[in-house]
Design a protein around this motif. Sequence first.
Motif, PDB file in Angstrom:
ATOM      1  N   UNK A  43       0.839  -1.207   0.000  1.00  0.00           N
ATOM      2  CA  UNK A  43       0.000   0.000   0.000  1.00  0.00           C
ATOM      3  C   UNK A  43       0.874   1.257   0.000  1.00  0.00           C
ATOM      4  N   UNK A  44       1.946   1.230   0.780  1.00  0.00           N
ATOM      5  CA  UNK A  44       2.876   2.364   0.812  1.00  0.00           C
ATOM      6  C   UNK A  44       3.558   2.509  -0.539  1.00  0.00           C
ATOM      7  N   UNK A  45       3.970   1.395  -1.122  1.00  0.00           N
ATOM      8  CA  UNK A  45       4.634   1.395  -2.425  1.00  0.00           C
ATOM      9  C   UNK A  45       3.732   2.046  -3.473  1.00  0.00           C
ATOM     10  N   UNK A  46       2.451   1.655  -3.474  1.00  0.00           N
ATOM     11  CA  UNK A  46       1.503   2.227  -4.440  1.00  0.00           C
ATOM     12  C   UNK A  46       1.305   3.719  -4.202  1.00  0.00           C
ATOM     13  N   UNK A  47       1.372   4.137  -2.963  1.00  0.00           N
ATOM     14  CA  UNK A  47       1.222   5.555  -2.628  1.00  0.00           C
ATOM     15  C   UNK A  47       2.423   6.359  -3.141  1.00  0.00           C
ATOM     16  N   UNK A  48       3.606   5.788  -3.037  1.00  0.00           N
ATOM     17  CA  UNK A  48       4.821   6.479  -3.483  1.00  0.00           C
ATOM     18  C   UNK A  48       4.925   6.460  -5.005  1.00  0.00           C
ATOM     19  N   UNK A  49       4.726   5.283  -5.593  1.00  0.00           N
ATOM     20  CA  UNK A  49       4.863   5.103  -7.037  1.00  0.00           C
ATOM     21  C   UNK A  49       3.470   5.024  -7.647  1.00  0.00           C
ATOM     22  N   UNK A  50       2.908   6.162  -7.929  1.00  0.00           N
ATOM     23  CA  UNK A  50       1.537   6.225  -8.435  1.00  0.00           C
ATOM     24  C   UNK A  50       1.393   5.558  -9.802  1.00  0.00           C
ATOM     25  N   UNK A  51       2.489   5.443 -10.523  1.00  0.00           N
ATOM     26  CA  UNK A  51       2.457   4.767 -11.822  1.00  0.00           C
ATOM     27  C   UNK A  51       2.247   3.272 -11.612  1.00  0.00           C
ATOM     28  N   UNK A  52       1.965   2.603 -12.689  1.00  0.00           N
ATOM     29  CA  UNK A  52       1.773   1.148 -12.643  1.00  0.00           C
ATOM     30  C   UNK A  52       3.150   0.470 -12.587  1.00  0.00           C
ATOM     31  N   UNK A  53       3.736   0.451 -11.427  1.00  0.00           N
ATOM     32  CA  UNK A  53       5.023  -0.206 -11.211  1.00  0.00           C
ATOM     33  C   UNK A  53       4.756  -1.417 -10.336  1.00  0.00           C
ATOM     34  N   UNK A  54       5.246  -2.562 -10.757  1.00  0.00           N
ATOM     35  CA  UNK A  54       5.065  -3.763  -9.946  1.00  0.00           C
ATOM     36  C   UNK A  54       5.836  -3.628  -8.637  1.00  0.00           C
ATOM     37  N   UNK A  55       5.248  -4.175  -7.578  1.00  0.00           N
ATOM     38  CA  UNK A  55       5.883  -4.104  -6.263  1.00  0.00           C
ATOM     39  C   UNK A  55       7.266  -4.746  -6.306  1.00  0.00           C
ATOM     40  N   UNK A  56       8.219  -4.028  -5.809  1.00  0.00           N
ATOM     41  CA  UNK A  56       9.610  -4.488  -5.758  1.00  0.00           C
ATOM     42  C   UNK A  56      10.130  -4.105  -4.379  1.00  0.00           C
ATOM     43  N   UNK A  57      10.431  -5.105  -3.539  1.00  0.00           N
ATOM     44  CA  UNK A  57      10.810  -4.806  -2.152  1.00  0.00           C
ATOM     45  C   UNK A  57      12.103  -4.018  -2.053  1.00  0.00           C
ATOM     46  N   UNK A  58      13.049  -4.220  -2.987  1.00  0.00           N
ATOM     47  CA  UNK A  58      14.291  -3.443  -2.934  1.00  0.00           C
ATOM     48  C   UNK A  58      14.020  -1.976  -3.241  1.00  0.00           C
TER      49      UNK A  58
END
Length: 96
Positions: A43-58
């Motif tokens: 959820x945080x990742x999607x908030x930061x990267x508003x574009x369609x970027x697949x979740x990447x833990x690194x």
Amino acid sequence: MNELDELLIKVFEARFKKLESIKLQHYEEAVGLRDDEKHLEEAIFKKIYRKKVNYDWKLFETAIDEYLIKKYGFSYKSSDSLIQLKRQLKLKELLG
């Protein structure tokens, strides 16, 4: 406190509870908490990267680490990150 900080507190709380469950050998509980932690991170990742970027833990850890260091002066990888974030938020609140 902004929404990102609220989500970070929830992630840190889930991580803390997960580690406590592992210490107490409550592994089933720890697995559920790990899942909660990952959902919050996404959820945080999607908030930061508003574009369609697949979740990447690194990429997630790098972005959150930079945010926390820049805004609060500590790393995401710190073992006491929950305490530090709450302390910094309270200090900012007191100082106005």
